[in-house]
Design a protein around this motif. Sequence first.
Motif, short mmCIF file in Angstrom:
data_model
loop_
_atom_site.label_atom_id
_atom_site.label_comp_id
_atom_site.label_asym_id
_atom_site.label_seq_id
_atom_site.Cartn_x
_atom_site.Cartn_y
_atom_site.Cartn_z
N SER A 1 8.87 -3.04 -13.89
CA SER A 1 8.08 -3.19 -12.68
C SER A 1 7.15 -4.38 -12.84
O SER A 1 6.37 -4.44 -13.80
CB SER A 1 7.26 -1.93 -12.41
OG SER A 1 8.11 -0.83 -12.23
N LYS B 1 2.59 1.25 -12.22
CA LYS B 1 3.46 1.30 -11.04
C LYS B 1 3.04 2.43 -10.10
O LYS B 1 2.99 2.26 -8.88
CB LYS B 1 4.92 1.49 -11.48
CG LYS B 1 5.89 1.57 -10.33
CD LYS B 1 7.31 1.79 -10.82
CE LYS B 1 8.28 1.93 -9.66
NZ LYS B 1 9.64 2.20 -10.12
N GLU B 2 2.73 3.59 -10.67
CA GLU B 2 2.30 4.73 -9.85
C GLU B 2 0.99 4.42 -9.13
O GLU B 2 0.85 4.74 -7.95
CB GLU B 2 2.15 5.98 -10.72
CG GLU B 2 3.45 6.58 -11.16
CD GLU B 2 4.29 7.09 -9.99
OE1 GLU B 2 3.73 7.65 -9.03
OE2 GLU B 2 5.52 6.92 -10.04
N THR C 1 1.71 1.94 -6.29
CA THR C 1 2.40 2.60 -5.19
C THR C 1 1.44 3.45 -4.37
O THR C 1 1.50 3.46 -3.13
CB THR C 1 3.55 3.48 -5.75
OG1 THR C 1 4.44 2.64 -6.48
CG2 THR C 1 4.31 4.18 -4.64
N GLN D 1 -0.60 1.26 -2.17
CA GLN D 1 0.18 0.83 -1.02
C GLN D 1 0.20 1.91 0.07
O GLN D 1 0.31 1.59 1.25
CB GLN D 1 1.62 0.53 -1.43
CG GLN D 1 1.77 -0.78 -2.15
CD GLN D 1 3.21 -1.07 -2.52
OE1 GLN D 1 3.91 -0.21 -3.05
NE2 GLN D 1 3.66 -2.28 -2.24
#
Length: 95
Positions: A23, A46-47, A50, A53
């Motif tokens: 990622s 990454k979590e 996300t 977002q």
Amino acid sequence: RCCGRKDMKIKKGFVLRDVAGRSVVVATGAAAKRFRGMVMLNETGKEIWTRLQKGMDQDEIIRSMIEDYDVSEEKATADVQNLIGQMWENGFLEK
């Protein structure tokens, strides 16, 4: 490091991509003129990206990480605050 970490969002032009199974955050469009290169994120990063977002604020991200990953509040708080702080410093976030 910025404010209370409420009402923040990822700036337009910064996107999360999967490159060779990793990622990475890359800048596109006008953002690429200010930021060159890419930033690799681990699974936790990454979590967090996300969830940002999706419009979650720092406290919501911490709570959801505790619920989803059976991690201590101290560890989740440290990880989230660290990454969000780095994101502010690198210009990935805005209010």
